[in-house]
Design a protein around this motif. Structure first.
Motif, PDB file in Angstrom:
ATOM      1  N   GLY A  92       0.801  -1.222   0.000  1.00 40.87           N
ATOM      2  CA  GLY A  92       0.000   0.000   0.000  1.00 40.87           C
ATOM      3  C   GLY A  92       0.833   1.272   0.000  1.00 40.87           C
ATOM      4  O   GLY A  92       0.307   2.346   0.217  1.00 40.87           O
ATOM      5  N   CYS A  93       2.139   1.143  -0.243  1.00 42.03           N
ATOM      6  CA  CYS A  93       2.986   2.331  -0.287  1.00 42.03           C
ATOM      7  C   CYS A  93       4.150   2.119  -1.245  1.00 42.03           C
ATOM      8  O   CYS A  93       4.508   0.993  -1.580  1.00 42.03           O
ATOM      9  CB  CYS A  93       3.491   2.689   1.100  1.00 42.03           C
ATOM     10  SG  CYS A  93       4.529   1.419   1.843  1.00 42.03           S
ATOM     11  N   ILE A  94       4.706   3.233  -1.678  1.00 43.37           N
ATOM     12  CA  ILE A  94       5.882   3.219  -2.543  1.00 43.37           C
ATOM     13  C   ILE A  94       7.087   3.521  -1.666  1.00 43.37           C
ATOM     14  O   ILE A  94       7.155   4.573  -1.027  1.00 43.37           O
ATOM     15  CB  ILE A  94       5.757   4.261  -3.670  1.00 43.37           C
ATOM     16  CG1 ILE A  94       4.548   3.941  -4.556  1.00 43.37           C
ATOM     17  CG2 ILE A  94       7.045   4.312  -4.496  1.00 43.37           C
ATOM     18  CD1 ILE A  94       4.222   5.015  -5.571  1.00 43.37           C
ATOM     19  N   THR A  95       8.016   2.585  -1.628  1.00 48.75           N
ATOM     20  CA  THR A  95       9.239   2.759  -0.843  1.00 48.75           C
ATOM     21  C   THR A  95      10.357   3.230  -1.768  1.00 48.75           C
ATOM     22  O   THR A  95      10.236   3.117  -3.003  1.00 48.75           O
ATOM     23  CB  THR A  95       9.654   1.417  -0.197  1.00 48.75           C
ATOM     24  OG1 THR A  95      10.022   0.508  -1.256  1.00 48.75           O
ATOM     25  CG2 THR A  95       8.555   0.825   0.649  1.00 48.75           C
ATOM     26  N   PRO A  96      11.449   3.730  -1.221  1.00 50.01           N
ATOM     27  CA  PRO A  96      12.579   4.102  -2.085  1.00 50.01           C
ATOM     28  C   PRO A  96      13.056   2.930  -2.952  1.00 50.01           C
ATOM     29  O   PRO A  96      13.350   3.105  -4.134  1.00 50.01           O
ATOM     30  CB  PRO A  96      13.656   4.536  -1.088  1.00 50.01           C
ATOM     31  CG  PRO A  96      12.876   5.066   0.078  1.00 50.01           C
ATOM     32  CD  PRO A  96      11.683   4.150   0.173  1.00 50.01           C
ATOM     33  N   LYS A  97      13.076   1.719  -2.387  1.00 47.26           N
ATOM     34  CA  LYS A  97      13.520   0.555  -3.165  1.00 47.26           C
ATOM     35  C   LYS A  97      12.539   0.209  -4.282  1.00 47.26           C
ATOM     36  O   LYS A  97      12.941  -0.125  -5.385  1.00 47.26           O
ATOM     37  CB  LYS A  97      13.721  -0.656  -2.248  1.00 47.26           C
ATOM     38  CG  LYS A  97      14.965  -0.559  -1.404  1.00 47.26           C
ATOM     39  CD  LYS A  97      15.143  -1.804  -0.562  1.00 47.26           C
ATOM     40  CE  LYS A  97      16.392  -1.672   0.298  1.00 47.26           C
ATOM     41  NZ  LYS A  97      16.596  -2.822   1.171  1.00 47.26           N
ATOM     42  N   SER A  98      11.228   0.284  -3.991  1.00 50.23           N
ATOM     43  CA  SER A  98      10.262  -0.049  -5.041  1.00 50.23           C
ATOM     44  C   SER A  98      10.265   1.021  -6.131  1.00 50.23           C
ATOM     45  O   SER A  98      10.094   0.705  -7.311  1.00 50.23           O
ATOM     46  CB  SER A  98       8.855  -0.257  -4.463  1.00 50.23           C
ATOM     47  OG  SER A  98       8.309   0.926  -3.929  1.00 50.23           O
ATOM     48  N   LEU A  99      10.496   2.263  -5.753  1.00 52.77           N
ATOM     49  CA  LEU A  99      10.602   3.336  -6.749  1.00 52.77           C
ATOM     50  C   LEU A  99      11.838   3.111  -7.622  1.00 52.77           C
ATOM     51  O   LEU A  99      11.769   3.213  -8.849  1.00 52.77           O
ATOM     52  CB  LEU A  99      10.672   4.701  -6.066  1.00 52.77           C
ATOM     53  CG  LEU A  99      10.822   5.916  -6.993  1.00 52.77           C
ATOM     54  CD1 LEU A  99       9.667   6.010  -7.977  1.00 52.77           C
ATOM     55  CD2 LEU A  99      10.916   7.198  -6.164  1.00 52.77           C
ATOM     56  N   LYS A 100      12.949   2.772  -7.007  1.00 54.60           N
ATOM     57  CA  LYS A 100      14.197   2.502  -7.738  1.00 54.60           C
ATOM     58  C   LYS A 100      13.979   1.363  -8.730  1.00 54.60           C
ATOM     59  O   LYS A 100      14.386   1.442  -9.896  1.00 54.60           O
ATOM     60  CB  LYS A 100      15.319   2.158  -6.765  1.00 54.60           C
ATOM     61  CG  LYS A 100      16.649   1.851  -7.439  1.00 54.60           C
ATOM     62  CD  LYS A 100      17.692   1.434  -6.397  1.00 54.60           C
ATOM     63  CE  LYS A 100      19.062   1.209  -6.965  1.00 54.60           C
ATOM     64  NZ  LYS A 100      19.203   0.340  -8.069  1.00 54.60           N
ATOM     65  N   ARG A 101      13.315   0.299  -8.272  1.00 58.61           N
ATOM     66  CA  ARG A 101      13.057  -0.860  -9.127  1.00 58.61           C
ATOM     67  C   ARG A 101      12.215  -0.479 -10.341  1.00 58.61           C
ATOM     68  O   ARG A 101      12.528  -0.838 -11.473  1.00 58.61           O
ATOM     69  CB  ARG A 101      12.352  -1.952  -8.302  1.00 58.61           C
ATOM     70  CG  ARG A 101      12.137  -3.251  -9.073  1.00 58.61           C
ATOM     71  CD  ARG A 101      11.343  -4.274  -8.281  1.00 58.61           C
ATOM     72  NE  ARG A 101       9.966  -3.816  -8.148  1.00 58.61           N
ATOM     73  CZ  ARG A 101       9.312  -3.695  -6.993  1.00 58.61           C
ATOM     74  NH1 ARG A 101       9.882  -4.008  -5.862  1.00 58.61           N
ATOM     75  NH2 ARG A 101       8.075  -3.264  -6.970  1.00 58.61           N
TER      76      ARG A 101
END
Length: 141
Positions: A92-101
């Motif tokens: 339910g959220c965008i993390t720095p790692k998921s954004l990077k991916r």
């Protein structure tokens, strides 16, 4: 042709008795003509929901709200789909790692620290991640 003029033209097509309003019956009838399915009860509910002056009829302004609202629903649906691609699997959220991916999949190379900075700019509640509401703000800029 300007968008408002198109709304007026469609409104006039729906207003079969030419009284300047669309009744639930007219809405139901015209919806069927354009290939939609709407029961009499659904037409009544739609009119009640949007009717600004409580007369049980849709004026042109009410009709425009319906048409433009349908577009907003589509935009919201598209945003939800985009958000799902960026979020950390079901969190339910965008993390720095998921954004990077996700940026990497799009051909943009960013470090986790750069992604943290990008998120921090739109992170309204300061929790270090983006929720859907914060994502909507980001996408509207």
């Amino acid at each position: 042709m300007e968008k408002y003029e198109q709304y007026v033209r469609v409104f006039n097509q729906f207003d079969t008795n030419k009284d300047g309003n669309i009744s639930p019956t007219e809405l139901n009838h015209c919806f069927g003509l354009i290939g939609g399915e709407m029961t009499a009860e659904e037409a009544e509910a739609a009119v009640v929901l949007v009717d600004s002056d409580g007369d049980g009829l849709l004026c042109l302004e009410d009709f425009v709200k319906i048409v433009e609202g349908a577009g907003e629903e589509e935009k919201a649906s598209d945003l939800k789909e985009a958000f799902k691609k960026y979020e950390m699997e079901g969190s339910g959220c965008i993390t720095p790692k998921s954004l990077k991916r996700m940026l990497s999949r799009l051909g943009e190379r960013r470090t986790v620290d750069e992604c943290k900075s990008m998120i921090a700019y739109f992170d309204l509640n300061g929790d270090g991640v983006l929720n859907f509401d914060e994502f909507k703000v980001m996408m509207s800029r």
